[in-house]
Design a protein around this motif. Structure first.
Motif, PDB file in Angstrom:
ATOM      1  N   GLY A 159       7.362   5.163   0.035  1.00 55.81           N
ATOM      2  CA  GLY A 159       6.905   4.166   0.986  1.00 55.81           C
ATOM      3  C   GLY A 159       5.522   4.466   1.509  1.00 55.81           C
ATOM      4  O   GLY A 159       4.797   3.558   1.916  1.00 55.81           O
ATOM      5  N   LEU A 160       5.166   5.755   1.500  1.00 56.00           N
ATOM      6  CA  LEU A 160       3.865   6.175   2.023  1.00 56.00           C
ATOM      7  C   LEU A 160       3.420   7.431   1.300  1.00 56.00           C
ATOM      8  O   LEU A 160       4.229   8.344   1.076  1.00 56.00           O
ATOM      9  CB  LEU A 160       3.966   6.430   3.534  1.00 56.00           C
ATOM     10  CG  LEU A 160       2.757   6.989   4.287  1.00 56.00           C
ATOM     11  CD1 LEU A 160       2.760   6.500   5.741  1.00 56.00           C
ATOM     12  CD2 LEU A 160       2.716   8.522   4.275  1.00 56.00           C
ATOM     13  N   VAL A 212       0.267   2.863   1.521  1.00 54.74           N
ATOM     14  CA  VAL A 212       1.625   2.499   1.894  1.00 54.74           C
ATOM     15  C   VAL A 212       2.084   1.274   1.117  1.00 54.74           C
ATOM     16  O   VAL A 212       1.293   0.400   0.751  1.00 54.74           O
ATOM     17  CB  VAL A 212       1.743   2.219   3.419  1.00 54.74           C
ATOM     18  CG1 VAL A 212       1.305   3.426   4.230  1.00 54.74           C
ATOM     19  CG2 VAL A 212       0.950   0.996   3.818  1.00 54.74           C
ATOM     20  N   ALA A 216       7.937  -1.343   2.672  1.00 50.54           N
ATOM     21  CA  ALA A 216       8.444  -0.174   3.378  1.00 50.54           C
ATOM     22  C   ALA A 216       7.786  -0.029   4.738  1.00 50.54           C
ATOM     23  O   ALA A 216       8.436   0.359   5.721  1.00 50.54           O
ATOM     24  CB  ALA A 216       8.212   1.077   2.533  1.00 50.54           C
ATOM     25  N   TYR A 217       6.499  -0.328   4.800  1.00 50.62           N
ATOM     26  CA  TYR A 217       5.758  -0.263   6.060  1.00 50.62           C
ATOM     27  C   TYR A 217       6.390  -1.180   7.097  1.00 50.62           C
ATOM     28  O   TYR A 217       6.619  -0.777   8.249  1.00 50.62           O
ATOM     29  CB  TYR A 217       4.305  -0.655   5.783  1.00 50.62           C
ATOM     30  CG  TYR A 217       3.428  -0.891   6.985  1.00 50.62           C
ATOM     31  CD1 TYR A 217       2.869   0.180   7.690  1.00 50.62           C
ATOM     32  CD2 TYR A 217       3.125  -2.188   7.404  1.00 50.62           C
ATOM     33  CE1 TYR A 217       2.045  -0.040   8.793  1.00 50.62           C
ATOM     34  CE2 TYR A 217       2.298  -2.415   8.492  1.00 50.62           C
ATOM     35  CZ  TYR A 217       1.757  -1.341   9.184  1.00 50.62           C
ATOM     36  OH  TYR A 217       0.949  -1.567  10.266  1.00 50.62           O
ATOM     37  N   GLY A 220       9.866  -0.073   8.337  1.00 48.79           N
ATOM     38  CA  GLY A 220       9.801   0.993   9.335  1.00 48.79           C
ATOM     39  C   GLY A 220       9.236   0.539  10.662  1.00 48.79           C
ATOM     40  O   GLY A 220       9.108   1.351  11.592  1.00 48.79           O
ATOM     41  N   MET A 240       9.124   5.528   8.784  1.00 47.29           N
ATOM     42  CA  MET A 240       9.450   5.034   7.447  1.00 47.29           C
ATOM     43  C   MET A 240      10.587   5.834   6.832  1.00 47.29           C
ATOM     44  O   MET A 240      11.443   5.290   6.124  1.00 47.29           O
ATOM     45  CB  MET A 240       8.198   5.056   6.578  1.00 47.29           C
ATOM     46  CG  MET A 240       7.159   4.036   7.045  1.00 47.29           C
ATOM     47  SD  MET A 240       5.598   4.075   6.147  1.00 47.29           S
ATOM     48  CE  MET A 240       6.095   3.358   4.593  1.00 47.29           C
ATOM     49  N   ARG A 241      10.635   7.133   7.100  1.00 49.41           N
ATOM     50  CA  ARG A 241      11.758   7.933   6.609  1.00 49.41           C
ATOM     51  C   ARG A 241      13.065   7.507   7.270  1.00 49.41           C
ATOM     52  O   ARG A 241      14.112   7.452   6.616  1.00 49.41           O
ATOM     53  CB  ARG A 241      11.491   9.421   6.837  1.00 49.41           C
ATOM     54  CG  ARG A 241      10.466   9.996   5.877  1.00 49.41           C
ATOM     55  CD  ARG A 241      10.420  11.509   5.941  1.00 49.41           C
ATOM     56  NE  ARG A 241       9.557  12.055   4.896  1.00 49.41           N
ATOM     57  CZ  ARG A 241       9.526  13.340   4.555  1.00 49.41           C
ATOM     58  NH1 ARG A 241      10.297  14.218   5.194  1.00 49.41           N
ATOM     59  NH2 ARG A 241       8.726  13.754   3.583  1.00 49.41           N
ATOM     60  N   HIS A 245      12.846   5.257   3.514  1.00 43.27           N
ATOM     61  CA  HIS A 245      11.778   5.312   2.516  1.00 43.27           C
ATOM     62  C   HIS A 245      11.124   6.696   2.527  1.00 43.27           C
ATOM     63  O   HIS A 245      10.724   7.192   3.572  1.00 43.27           O
ATOM     64  CB  HIS A 245      10.727   4.235   2.800  1.00 43.27           C
ATOM     65  CG  HIS A 245      11.271   2.847   2.727  1.00 43.27           C
ATOM     66  ND1 HIS A 245      11.412   2.157   1.540  1.00 43.27           N
ATOM     67  CD2 HIS A 245      11.728   2.014   3.703  1.00 43.27           C
ATOM     68  CE1 HIS A 245      11.928   0.963   1.776  1.00 43.27           C
ATOM     69  NE2 HIS A 245      12.131   0.851   3.082  1.00 43.27           N
ATOM     70  N   THR A 247       8.339   9.567   2.067  1.00 42.22           N
ATOM     71  CA  THR A 247       6.896   9.713   2.228  1.00 42.22           C
ATOM     72  C   THR A 247       6.480  11.020   1.574  1.00 42.22           C
ATOM     73  O   THR A 247       7.297  11.934   1.434  1.00 42.22           O
ATOM     74  CB  THR A 247       6.480   9.723   3.712  1.00 42.22           C
ATOM     75  OG1 THR A 247       6.912  10.951   4.324  1.00 42.22           O
ATOM     76  CG2 THR A 247       7.089   8.550   4.456  1.00 42.22           C
TER      77      THR A 247
END
Length: 390
Positions: A159-160, A212, A216-217, A220, A240-241, A245, A247
């Motif tokens: 996601g990142l 990103v 996902a951004y 989150g 995000m985690r 997602h 990172t």
């Protein structure tokens, strides 16, 4: 008394050796952005928040205009109520490049928002690209940087991806303190396993250069989820985690560099702005970490200087371990042989740690007394109610 000092020196040396081992592991395993690739076909939007960056923004714009491997690149720049001609400087640097759009805001952030989080949220809301790249105005990019960062994002299915830029330094104080940023995670966290984890506590991110996934951004909460954070980059990765997602942290290497602060005054003000929030903002946790830092990075060199016999040899071993961890962390950043200034700053590591702890104390005092400011703006705190809009 002599036995107690010896045992404490052993303990400090053990901690320093553990840090050196962790840094060596990360040096051997941490991935660096690739120099080449087949390019990125999908649309990519680069978001650049800029406040009072008239002197530095044109160089970044020139770098962005020279990007390769991203044929569907667009760039959004927000002049965030600057007072120094940032808007005009941006327009002059862009010339007639149709890929660039400069937005201008005269408004200050809404209650509960920091300036950067609000600017990033506004920029992200202006695009429907599936990949976003957030870049600070003081970052310099190689022509392959954006394509490499997005390629790494998609290769990992993350996601990142935080591409850690080389932290450049000019003044003596910068050389002492700036390398501590990379050293702080390189000597304490095995990044490979952390990159495969969803635990928020093991996330590492640097907002100077972030790629990103837009979906996902938003899952989150985007920058609205970290609106009042003094370290919005790290908290964005954690958010995000929590949303499920992954990172990842990689070294940007030759792809990106930055001089985060110019001179002692700017560095002092910059670190004072956010260091209070380290360790969850808890003074007791920060004090405990300060004690461990003193044990690992002050006691061994003092024992090497003033101790005798075995205590002195143990202290020297601990001091050498500290130097090793510092140089390994610097090499992770730069991917080159340490330079003379790198070696000098590593030798002065105990002084750098002492200065960092002084800045941490100053930041907590300013935070407690409500005197935190950055670029002529007061900073919000997590105690301020968060308005969920930009």
């Amino acid at each position: 008394m002599g036995a107690a000092v010896r045992y404490l020196t052993w303990a400090g040396t053990g901690l320093a050796a553990l840090g050196a081992t962790t840094a060596a592991y990360n040096l051997a395993t941490l991935r660096t952005l690739p120099r080449g690739g087949s390019g990125v076909i999908e649309p990519v939007t680069v978001c650049v928040p800029a406040r009072d960056e008239a002197d530095r923004l044109p160089a970044l714009i020139a770098d962005l205009r020279a990007q390769t491997g991203v044929p569907r690149l667009t760039v959004l720049i927000l002049d965030d109520a600057s007072t120094d001609g940032t808007y005009d400087a941006a327009l002059a640097a862009i010339a007639d490049d149709p890929r660039f759009t400069v937005l201008r805001s005269a408004a200050h952030p809404a209650p509960g928002w920091t300036g950067k989080a609000a600017a990033c949220a506004r920029l992200a809301a202006r695009t429907d690209s599936a990949a976003l790249v957030f870049v600070d105005a003081d970052v310099r990019l190689a022509p392959h940087a954006i394509a490499a960062a997005v390629t790494e994002l998609r290769r990992r299915g993350a996601g990142l991806v935080s591409a850690w830029p080389v932290q450049e330094a000019g003044s003596i104080t910068e050389h002492l303190v700036q390398p501590l940023l990379a050293w702080s995670w390189a000597s304490t966290l095995p990044v490979g396993p952390a990159n495969h984890s969803l635990r928020p506590s093991t996330a590492v991110a640097c907002g100077q250069f972030l790629a990103v996934d837009a979906q996902a951004y938003r899952a989150g909460g985007g920058h609205a989820a970290v609106a009042a954070s003094a370290t919005e980059d790290l908290d964005l990765a954690r958010a995000m985690r929590r949303a499920g997602h992954r990172t990842a942290l990689v070294a940007a290497g030759p792809a990106a560099s930055t001089r985060m602060y110019s001179g002692t005054t700017e560095l002092t003000d910059g670190y004072t702005r956010w260091l209070w929030s380290a360790y969850g903002g808890r003074r007791d946790t920060g004090a405990a970490i300060g004690i461990l830092a003193a044990l690992a990075y002050w006691l061994p060199p003092l024992a090497a200087l003033f101790g005798r016999g075995k205590t002195r040899r143990i202290g020297l071993l601990g001091y050498l371990a500290a130097i090793t961890s510092r140089l390994a962390a610097r090499t992770i950043e730069t991917r080159r042989t340490p330079t003379g200034p790198d070696i000098a700053s590593a030798l002065a590591h105990p002084i750098g740690v002492a200065h960092y702890l002084t800045l941490w104390t100053r930041s907590h005092h300013r935070h407690r007394t409500g005197r935190l400011r950055w670029k002529q703006r007061p900073l919000v705190t997590p105690d301020t109610p968060i308005a969920r809009h930009a």
